[in-house]
Design a protein around this motif. Structure first.
Motif, mmCIF file in Angstrom:
data_model
loop_
_atom_site.group_PDB
_atom_site.id
_atom_site.type_symbol
_atom_site.label_atom_id
_atom_site.label_comp_id
_atom_site.label_asym_id
_atom_site.label_seq_id
_atom_site.Cartn_x
_atom_site.Cartn_y
_atom_site.Cartn_z
ATOM 1 N N LYS A 132 38.080 -51.539 46.350
ATOM 2 C CA LYS A 132 37.409 -50.242 46.370
ATOM 3 C C LYS A 132 35.935 -50.390 46.729
ATOM 4 N N VAL A 133 35.269 -51.394 46.199
ATOM 5 C CA VAL A 133 33.859 -51.609 46.516
ATOM 6 C C VAL A 133 33.698 -51.971 47.992
ATOM 7 N N ILE A 134 34.535 -52.881 48.485
ATOM 8 C CA ILE A 134 34.464 -53.262 49.902
ATOM 9 C C ILE A 134 34.783 -52.062 50.794
ATOM 10 N N PHE A 135 35.797 -51.301 50.432
ATOM 11 C CA PHE A 135 36.159 -50.110 51.206
ATOM 12 C C PHE A 135 35.030 -49.089 51.195
ATOM 13 N N TYR A 136 34.349 -48.946 50.069
ATOM 14 C CA TYR A 136 33.243 -47.990 49.984
ATOM 15 C C TYR A 136 32.101 -48.397 50.910
ATOM 16 N N LEU A 137 31.740 -49.672 50.900
ATOM 17 C CA LEU A 137 30.663 -50.144 51.773
ATOM 18 C C LEU A 137 31.052 -49.982 53.244
ATOM 19 N N PHE A 138 32.284 -50.311 53.588
ATOM 20 C CA PHE A 138 32.751 -50.139 54.967
ATOM 21 C C PHE A 138 32.729 -48.667 55.376
ATOM 22 N N ASN A 139 33.194 -47.805 54.491
ATOM 23 C CA ASN A 139 33.210 -46.367 54.769
ATOM 24 C C ASN A 139 31.800 -45.828 54.954
ATOM 25 N N LEU A 140 30.862 -46.286 54.109
ATOM 26 C CA LEU A 140 29.471 -45.842 54.207
ATOM 27 C C LEU A 140 28.850 -46.268 55.530
ATOM 28 N N ILE A 141 29.044 -47.523 55.912
ATOM 29 C CA ILE A 141 28.460 -48.020 57.159
ATOM 30 C C ILE A 141 29.094 -47.332 58.365
ATOM 31 N N LEU A 142 30.418 -47.183 58.359
ATOM 32 C CA LEU A 142 31.107 -46.576 59.499
ATOM 33 C C LEU A 142 30.699 -45.122 59.698
ATOM 34 N N SER A 143 30.693 -44.326 58.630
ATOM 35 C CA SER A 143 30.347 -42.905 58.760
ATOM 36 C C SER A 143 28.888 -42.723 59.162
ATOM 37 N N THR A 144 27.983 -43.535 58.585
ATOM 38 C CA THR A 144 26.571 -43.422 58.947
ATOM 39 C C THR A 144 26.345 -43.811 60.404
ATOM 40 N N TYR A 145 26.998 -44.883 60.849
ATOM 41 C CA TYR A 145 26.854 -45.303 62.246
ATOM 42 C C TYR A 145 27.400 -44.245 63.208
ATOM 43 N N ALA A 146 28.572 -43.679 62.881
ATOM 44 C CA ALA A 146 29.189 -42.689 63.771
ATOM 45 C C ALA A 146 28.314 -41.442 63.894
ATOM 46 N N VAL A 147 27.836 -40.945 62.764
ATOM 47 C CA VAL A 147 27.005 -39.734 62.811
ATOM 48 C C VAL A 147 25.695 -40.013 63.535
ATOM 49 N N THR A 148 25.080 -41.177 63.291
ATOM 50 C CA THR A 148 23.830 -41.521 63.970
ATOM 51 C C THR A 148 24.040 -41.665 65.473
ATOM 52 N N GLU A 149 25.147 -42.269 65.859
ATOM 53 C CA GLU A 149 25.437 -42.449 67.283
ATOM 54 C C GLU A 149 25.610 -41.110 67.985
ATOM 55 N N TYR A 150 26.353 -40.193 67.385
ATOM 56 C CA TYR A 150 26.556 -38.884 68.007
ATOM 57 C C TYR A 150 25.274 -38.059 68.002
ATOM 58 N N ALA A 151 24.476 -38.176 66.931
ATOM 59 C CA ALA A 151 23.213 -37.433 66.885
ATOM 60 C C ALA A 151 22.233 -37.952 67.926
ATOM 61 N N TRP A 152 22.257 -39.262 68.186
ATOM 62 C CA TRP A 152 21.344 -39.843 69.170
ATOM 63 C C TRP A 152 21.692 -39.407 70.592
#
Length: 734
Positions: A263-283
């Motif tokens: 769960k901890v590993i999945f949470y960190l992966f989910n946080l990084i993936l969602s932040t990267y995706a939103v930042t990429e589309y916003a850029w």
């Protein structure tokens, strides 16, 4: 940790002073290396401690310990808190002395310490006093190392173990503790289950991405334009939804397995993936669509942030144990909101089935999948029966008439919904559809080809066609003697008039013409109208193509004479129907009973350039077209519905819609209303608490690993449902 950091910093300052007073560079380098080693060790220990606190069920502050004491005779002035606190701290000091490595254990500051919070009588036993302590510090359970400040992940549990150890060693009598210790309970973390809220937030993210995909990723504001235009989903859109969907499945599997580290590993992966995706589309966002796309992107990320915050809270309080996972969120209590939510959850396609299959696959059980589904269905039906008994039948008195509000909500509203299901599709496909708007012809072209065994040549082609509204046509010219157009709206009728001369030159070489004339004995003349409109999406351009009847074809000798220059023209009868309509779905249909088709002379002009011309032999057509005697047609372009719903429905025929929608809904309602007598033994239960208790016992036995008890209780429940007498006994309120 703050004190440890301060001590390390202090030691660092001292080392710096020593470096300044050092005598050799080798000693200075060695001391610098030792300082760096201490700092790296401190960082590694800190990270290791935080990782263990997340993955090893660390307790949450404040840390409490409850102590039960046997007080046979309560003092008149009450129990003195200072005396109890001092006695417990003495016990903890004695237990610590055995593990301490210090030469003077009594002076060691690392012994556990507690502070009293409250003393009260036990509500169930007046001779028992309940004392609550707050843990100030917990010493190491194995050995004491005064050089470091120890930070336990479970301080309340450690202190409780020390008190129990002191009681077993008889240290309470040694220090003169006033009351016998009955039991000690170490305070743990408050167990919460936030999975239902996390799933709801992730499901909202799924639908937001599905709705606002065009705005965010394609920088287009049209709603689901990819569906309207292409009739297919882009692969990027499908991949994004699949990623979100499978992340939800992984989260469910981790939840069912109570896998804390995962769960901890999945949470960190989910946080990084969602932040990267939103930042990429916003850029990469286009400035012209920044308002709409930015709003959609903020809504998606805000919803995802809510999901991540809930998951962080879940990790902070600990992942629920497998023994508590059988408690479902919506069926935890009986209320109107839970009842409607559970109905909606059961109505969502495949959601209930996916959950049951995944839960069975990830849970240790003795039941087969089919038995599991039967148990889930029994539990669901019992919950709905209980809601009906508590929310509806409990407030209804025998002989009392139904209220007007109940009749309106359950009767009149349902009646009007059924009426809409029956008549709404027919209204959508009628000319009275309120969403219909005019859909005139914007562009037209005409082409006439001659086809033989030797190939196909285009004789006449023109794009120079005028479009005249029906109310602009000269009223003195009767272009509709058969009254085909009387039943149509005048605004939907147009007169298409084309130039006589072709818009392209005749550039076929003489050698090709000579070779082509040799195959004119088996010729075929084909015409085609190409019409362009604004709607429906994907069918803006329609083509009306047909071959001339062989009986109306000219002689092959006449055509051959025109091609070799012997004749100037040849005549063809009934080339195409003068009246036809273009339906809202994009189909071209000629009027029936057509007896006045267009006939024309095709003329090949010779000179510096060669070109063909098309002369309509009906003089009335030329008068209606303001002197243009080229190809003409009277076209009825039917209105089409606007908006996403209208353009989607316009792709289907009325019969297809009725078969797939109306009949399906009617069949579903018929199934719900038929054979109701067969449901009476299972839905009209006066009391279902005993059966619900059996279901909960099955879930509890499965959670505790008692698979034999689980299967015995399941077949007991099946036996009750098989026997009407036993079912009546178990649901009897008396």
């Amino acid at each position: 940790m703050v004190f440890g950091w301060f001590n390390n910093c202090k030691g660092g300052f001292m080392n710096c002073k020593e470096l300044q007073s050092g005598s050799s560079w080798s000693e200075k380098a060695k001391k610098v290396f030792n300082l760096m080693e201490q700092m790296v060790e401190m960082v590694v220990c800190s990270c290791s401690k935080h990782w263990k606190s997340l993955t090893q069920e660390a307790e949450s502050p404040p840390y409490f310990v409850q102590l039960s004491m046997d007080v046979k005779l309560w003092p008149k002035d009450g129990i003195q808190p200072e005396r109890i606190e001092s006695g417990i701290n003495q016990l903890l000091q004695l237990v610590h002395d055995e593990n301490c490595k210090n030469e003077k254990p009594n002076n060691c500051p690392c012994a556990s310490k507690v502070q009293i919070q409250s003393i009260e009588k036990n509500s169930e036993n007046a001779n028992v006093a309940l004392v609550v302590f707050e843990v100030v510090y917990a010493s190491p359970s194995a050995e004491c190392e005064p050089a470091e400040q120890y930070n336990s992940l479970t301080p309340a549990a450690d202190v409780a173990k020390e008190i129990l150890k002191a009681r077993s060693m008889g240290l309470a009598e040694k220090v003169g503790f006033p009351y016998p210790i009955v039991s000690v309970i170490g305070g743990g973390k408050r167990e919460i289950d936030l999975y239902a809220y996390v799933f709801g937030a992730d499901l909202a993210v799924f639908f937001l991405v599905a709705i606002f995909y065009q705005s965010v990723i394609k920088n287009k504001s049209e709603f689901l334009e990819y569906y309207q235009l292409e009739d297919q989903f882009p692969k990027e859109f499908v991949f994004i939804l699949m990623i979100i969907f499978f992340l939800m499945i992984v989260d469910r599997v981790i939840y069912l397995c109570s896998f804390v580290t995962g769960k901890v590993i999945f949470y960190l992966f989910n946080l990084i993936l969602s932040t990267y995706a939103v930042t990429e589309y916003a850029w990469n966002m286009d400035g012209s669509q920044q308002n709409a796309a930015g709003f959609a992107l903020r809504a998606i990320y805000l919803t995802k942030a809510v999901s991540l915050a809930l998951q962080a809270m879940q990790i902070r309080h600990g992942i629920p144990n497998k023994s508590t996972l059988y408690r479902q969120f919506l069926t935890s209590e009986v209320s109107r909101v839970n009842y409607l939510g559970y109905r909606l959850y059961r109505a969502l396609p495949f959601l209930y089935e996916l959950r049951c299959v995944l839960d069975w696959s990830c849970t240790t059980t003795s039941l087969t999948m089919y038995d599991w589904l039967k148990l889930e269905d029994i539990n669901a039906s019992l919950y709905l029966v209980k809601c009906d008994n508590v929310l509806n039948r409990a407030t209804h008195k025998q002989g009392e008439k139904q209220t007007k509000m109940t009749k309106f909500c359950n009767g009149i509203c349902l009646f009007f919904i059924l009426i809409c299901v029956i008549w709404a599709p027919m209204m959508m496909y009628s000319s009275g559809n309120p969403t219909n708007i005019a859909n005139p012809i914007n562009d037209a072209s005409f082409q006439l080809d001659i086809k033989t065994a030797g190939g196909r040549l285009t004789l006449y082609y023109t794009t120079l066609c005028e479009r005249l509204a029906w109310d602009q046509v000269d009223s003195s010219v009767d272009l509709d003697p058969q009254h085909y157009l009387d039943s149509y709206n005048v605004n939907d009728i147009q007169l298409i008039c084309c130039q006589t001369d072709a818009s392209t030159l005749w550039l076929v070489p003489n050698a090709v013409q000579k070779q082509f004339t040799m195959s004119l004995s088996d010729m075929e003349i084909k015409f085609s109208w190409v019409l362009t409109r604004d709607r429906p999406k994907g069918k803006e351009t329609v083509k009306f193509e047909r071959s001339v009847d062989p009986l109306d074809l000219p002689n092959s000798s006449e055509v051959e004479g025109v091609l070799n220059g012997s004749f100037s023209s040849f005549r063809t009868f009934n080339i195409y129907p003068r009246f036809f309509r273009v339906t809202g779905s994009g189909e071209v249909r000629p009027f029936v009973m057509e007896v006045n088709d267009v006939s024309a002379d095709l003329v090949l002009h010779h000179g510096s350039s060669k070109w063909w011309s098309f002369h309509d032999i009906n003089s009335l057509d030329a008068y209606g077209c303001r002197g243009l005697s080229g190809p003409m047609a009277v076209i009825v372009s039917e209105e089409t519905p606007q908006g996403f719903l209208g353009e989607t429905l316009s792709k289907f025929s009325i019969w297809g819609l009725y078969i797939t929608f109306v009949l399906a809904v009617g069949r579903f309602i018929r199934l719900q209303c038929s054979d109701l007598r067969m449901r009476i033994p299972y839905e009209n239960l006066p009391l279902c608490d005993r059966l619900i208790a059996i279901c909960e016992d099955i879930y509890a036995a499965r959670a505790e690993g008692e698979l034999g008890v689980e299967e015995v209780l399941y077949w007991t429940l099946v036996k009750i449902y098989r026997s009407p007498h036993m079912l009546l006994e178990y649901t009897n309120p008396d």
